[in-house]
Design an enzyme around this catalytic site. Structure first.
Site, mmCIF file in Angstrom:
data_model
loop_
_atom_site.group_PDB
_atom_site.id
_atom_site.type_symbol
_atom_site.label_atom_id
_atom_site.label_comp_id
_atom_site.label_asym_id
_atom_site.label_seq_id
_atom_site.Cartn_x
_atom_site.Cartn_y
_atom_site.Cartn_z
ATOM 1 N N ARG A 222 0.937 -1.289 -0.039
ATOM 2 C CA ARG A 222 -0.124 0.097 0.131
ATOM 3 C C ARG A 222 0.812 1.243 -0.192
ATOM 4 O O ARG A 222 0.417 2.314 0.705
ATOM 5 C CB ARG A 222 -1.042 -0.008 1.027
ATOM 6 C CG ARG A 222 -1.787 -1.177 1.298
ATOM 7 C CD ARG A 222 -2.678 -1.182 0.170
ATOM 8 N NE ARG A 222 -3.566 -2.461 0.266
ATOM 9 C CZ ARG A 222 -3.145 -3.658 -0.144
ATOM 10 N NH1 ARG A 222 -2.128 -3.704 -1.193
ATOM 11 N NH2 ARG A 222 -3.752 -4.755 -0.037
ATOM 12 N N SER B 255 -10.863 -0.608 3.653
ATOM 13 C CA SER B 255 -10.035 -0.858 5.212
ATOM 14 C C SER B 255 -9.466 0.385 5.512
ATOM 15 O O SER B 255 -8.767 1.157 4.833
ATOM 16 C CB SER B 255 -8.865 -1.876 4.739
ATOM 17 O OG SER B 255 -9.477 -3.137 4.264
ATOM 18 N N GLU C 147 -4.693 3.339 6.495
ATOM 19 C CA GLU C 147 -4.358 3.227 5.058
ATOM 20 C C GLU C 147 -4.956 4.310 4.429
ATOM 21 O O GLU C 147 -4.392 4.827 3.237
ATOM 22 C CB GLU C 147 -5.094 2.047 4.521
ATOM 23 C CG GLU C 147 -4.772 1.602 3.161
ATOM 24 C CD GLU C 147 -5.428 0.062 2.793
ATOM 25 O OE1 GLU C 147 -4.926 -0.704 3.672
ATOM 26 O OE2 GLU C 147 -5.780 -0.061 1.697
HETATM 27 C C1 LIG Z 1 -15.673 -0.274 -0.563
HETATM 28 C C2 LIG Z 1 -13.953 -0.391 -0.630
HETATM 29 C C3 LIG Z 1 -13.359 -1.240 -1.031
HETATM 30 C C4 LIG Z 1 -11.776 -1.163 -1.097
HETATM 31 N N1 LIG Z 1 -11.339 -2.180 -0.959
HETATM 32 C C5 LIG Z 1 -9.870 -2.292 -1.095
HETATM 33 C C6 LIG Z 1 -9.146 -3.463 -1.500
HETATM 34 O O1 LIG Z 1 -9.573 -4.553 -1.366
HETATM 35 N N2 LIG Z 1 -7.843 -2.943 -1.564
HETATM 36 C C7 LIG Z 1 -7.360 -1.810 -1.678
HETATM 37 O O2 LIG Z 1 -6.042 -1.931 -1.824
HETATM 38 N N3 LIG Z 1 -7.958 -0.622 -1.738
HETATM 39 C C8 LIG Z 1 -9.357 -1.087 -1.444
HETATM 40 N N4 LIG Z 1 -10.185 0.255 -1.232
HETATM 41 C C9 LIG Z 1 -9.285 1.650 -1.137
HETATM 42 C C10 LIG Z 1 -9.236 2.293 -2.456
HETATM 43 O O3 LIG Z 1 -10.255 1.967 -3.420
HETATM 44 C C11 LIG Z 1 -7.832 2.068 -3.433
HETATM 45 O O4 LIG Z 1 -6.970 2.687 -2.325
HETATM 46 C C12 LIG Z 1 -7.938 2.734 -4.664
HETATM 47 O O5 LIG Z 1 -6.684 2.293 -5.030
HETATM 48 C C13 LIG Z 1 -7.691 4.288 -4.500
HETATM 49 O O6 LIG Z 1 -7.998 4.614 -5.933
HETATM 50 P P1 LIG Z 1 -8.649 6.058 -6.112
HETATM 51 O O7 LIG Z 1 -8.584 6.219 -7.677
HETATM 52 O O8 LIG Z 1 -10.085 6.250 -5.513
HETATM 53 O O9 LIG Z 1 -7.541 6.956 -5.730
HETATM 54 P P2 LIG Z 1 -7.975 8.296 -4.600
HETATM 55 O O10 LIG Z 1 -8.538 7.803 -3.398
HETATM 56 O O11 LIG Z 1 -8.423 9.619 -5.118
HETATM 57 O O12 LIG Z 1 -6.128 8.661 -4.110
HETATM 58 C C14 LIG Z 1 -5.637 7.784 -3.206
HETATM 59 C C15 LIG Z 1 -3.970 8.207 -3.480
HETATM 60 O O13 LIG Z 1 -3.721 8.319 -4.986
HETATM 61 C C16 LIG Z 1 -2.993 9.343 -5.298
HETATM 62 N N5 LIG Z 1 -3.456 9.464 -6.768
HETATM 63 C C17 LIG Z 1 -4.856 9.132 -7.294
HETATM 64 N N6 LIG Z 1 -4.695 9.275 -8.615
HETATM 65 C C18 LIG Z 1 -3.398 9.635 -9.091
HETATM 66 C C19 LIG Z 1 -2.651 9.696 -10.028
HETATM 67 N N7 LIG Z 1 -3.150 9.706 -11.198
HETATM 68 N N8 LIG Z 1 -1.428 10.149 -10.071
HETATM 69 C C20 LIG Z 1 -0.803 10.402 -8.680
HETATM 70 N N9 LIG Z 1 -1.554 10.145 -7.539
HETATM 71 C C21 LIG Z 1 -2.712 9.888 -7.710
HETATM 72 C C22 LIG Z 1 -3.837 10.566 -4.465
HETATM 73 O O14 LIG Z 1 -3.055 11.671 -4.537
HETATM 74 C C23 LIG Z 1 -3.917 9.907 -3.144
HETATM 75 O O15 LIG Z 1 -2.881 10.020 -2.349
HETATM 76 C C24 LIG Z 1 -11.352 0.187 -0.963
HETATM 77 C C25 LIG Z 1 -12.020 1.201 -0.993
HETATM 78 C C26 LIG Z 1 -13.746 1.171 -0.766
HETATM 79 C C27 LIG Z 1 -14.547 2.244 -0.850
#
Ligand SMILES: Cc1cc2nc3c(=O)[nH]c(=O)nc-3n(C[C@H](O)[C@H](O)[C@H](O)COP(=O)(O)OP(=O)(O)OC[C@H]3O[C@@H](n4cnc5c(N)ncnc54)[C@H](O)[C@@H]3O)c2cc1C
Length: 306
Positions: free
Chosen positions: A179, A229, A299
């Site tokens: 992560r 999480s 996380e």
């Molecule tokens: C119901 C639910 C279930 C989930 N299950 C999991 C799971 O099983 N495993 C898991 O790992 N995570 C899980 N997550 C958490 C989340 O979905 C992941 O961490 C996901 O990868 C975040 O992606 P995002 O596009 O929403 O990023 P964001 O939440 O928008 O951003 C997360 C981070 O990434 C950075 N970021 C985003 N896009 C870019 C880019 N293009 N360039 C540079 N930096 C960037 C942001 O600055 C921030 O620091 C879950 C979340 C929810 C709500």
């Protein structure tokens, strides 16, 4: 934005072109927690040029900026973010398969990317299909589930470096680990990702995705807003089990609650503020430390002042 004034906004509007630009935009609309105050400016960049020009403009004019994807791992302060939030969720120019490679722009959701792989008989991405993030956010977080993570399938990325250059980098240059990556520390922006997958049986790949997604629906509180999480998995333990053992199942502060279905999730039970969520996270950390001697590390990523 400290230097918020009409000249800046007009300049950013020109850069944004047809990309969506919103002023004083509530981040509760762009986060899966459905909480958080306003960003002075919120842009959903539709192309790489807008990402680059917006970031260059912010750097040149000392405007604070923050990159987001789908907002599924973020807790934005109730006071919002003084500056510009640039989402890459609308970056969707490329989604293509070439042999065993899948190339996706940063804005595609993992579900779309995994389905594209499955349709083309490519396996290895099944674990990601139920994670509600974008490709960019998943690379940043090295997202993972069910024994696999992005690191296992990522070959290379196209990224914007802090000095304004756009280039292709090997996955190993991102220092992905559990992560974690160096993307934030080096102020990089992910624009596109190349995944190396494996030829497999289409039906079996789809079946595996369906099975994992059913597992998710059964075990996770998907009826409530959350960011998945809340804590990283501590070495040798499961965060949810430690939280339950500390007697916190169902414990709430304001509208934020430790999910009764899965203690590893803090959920927004209804009208939770980001302060409710933040205070609950702090309370969980303190209680688990006293109860088990284990330090839980969030996380989820905090945006703005807490
Ligand atoms: C119901 C639910 C279930 C989930 N299950 C999991 C799971 O099983 N495993 C898991 O790992 N995570 C899980 N997550 C958490 C989340 O979905 C992941 O961490 C996901 O990868 C975040 O992606 P995002 O596009 O929403 O990023 P964001 O939440 O928008 O951003 C997360 C981070 O990434 C950075 N970021 C985003 N896009 C870019 C880019 N293009 N360039 C540079 N930096 C960037 C942001 O600055 C921030 O620091 C879950 C979340 C929810 C709500």
């Amino acid at each position: 934005m400290e230097n918020k004034n009409k000249i800046y906004i007009d300049a950013i509007k020109k850069i944004a072109g047809s990309s969506k630009l919103l002023k004083d935009e509530p981040m509760s609309r762009h986060t899966t927690f459905k909480a958080g105050g306003t960003a002075d400016i919120y842009i959903e960049a539709e192309n790489e040029e807008t990402v680059k020009k917006t970031v260059d403009f912010c750097r040149l004019n000392n405007i604070d900026y923050y990159i987001t994807g789908n907002g599924s791992n973020l807790l934005v302060s109730d006071d919002g973010f003084r500056g510009l939030i640039l989402s890459t969720a609308a970056l969707k120019d490329t989604l293509e398969v070439n042999g065993e490679y899948l190339t996706c722009s940063a804005g595609y959701t993992l579900a779309v990317a995994a389905n594209k792989a499955a349709e083309n008989g490519l396996g290895g991405m099944e674990f990601a299909s139920g994670i509600p993030g974008s490709v960019g956010g998943a690379v940043f977080m090295n997202a993972g589930a069910y024994g696999s993570e992005i690191e296992n399938i990522l070959q290379s990325v196209r990224l914007l470096e802090a000095d304004g250059t756009i280039r292709t980098a090997d996955a190993c240059e991102l220092e992905l680990s559990y992560r974690s990556s160096n993307i934030g520390a080096l102020s990089r922006v992910i624009l596109r990702a190349d995944f190396k997958l494996k030829k497999g049986d289409k039906a079996l790949i789809s079946e595996k995705m369906a099975e994992l997604n059913l597992k998710r629906r059964t075990k996770q509180p998907l009826d409530y807003p959350s960011a998945g999480s809340t804590f990283k998995r501590p070495d040798g333990y499961f965060a949810g089990a430690l939280i339950e053992k500390a007697g916190l199942k169902g414990f709430s502060i304001g509208g934020a609650q430790v999910s009764e279905k899965h203690c590893g999730f803090v959920i927004n039970k209804g009208n939770a503020t980001s302060s409710d969520i933040f205070n609950l996270i702090k309370h969980i950390q303190k209680t688990v430390l006293i109860n088990s001697g284990v330090e839980l590390t969030p996380e989820i990523r905090l945006v703005g002042k807490f």
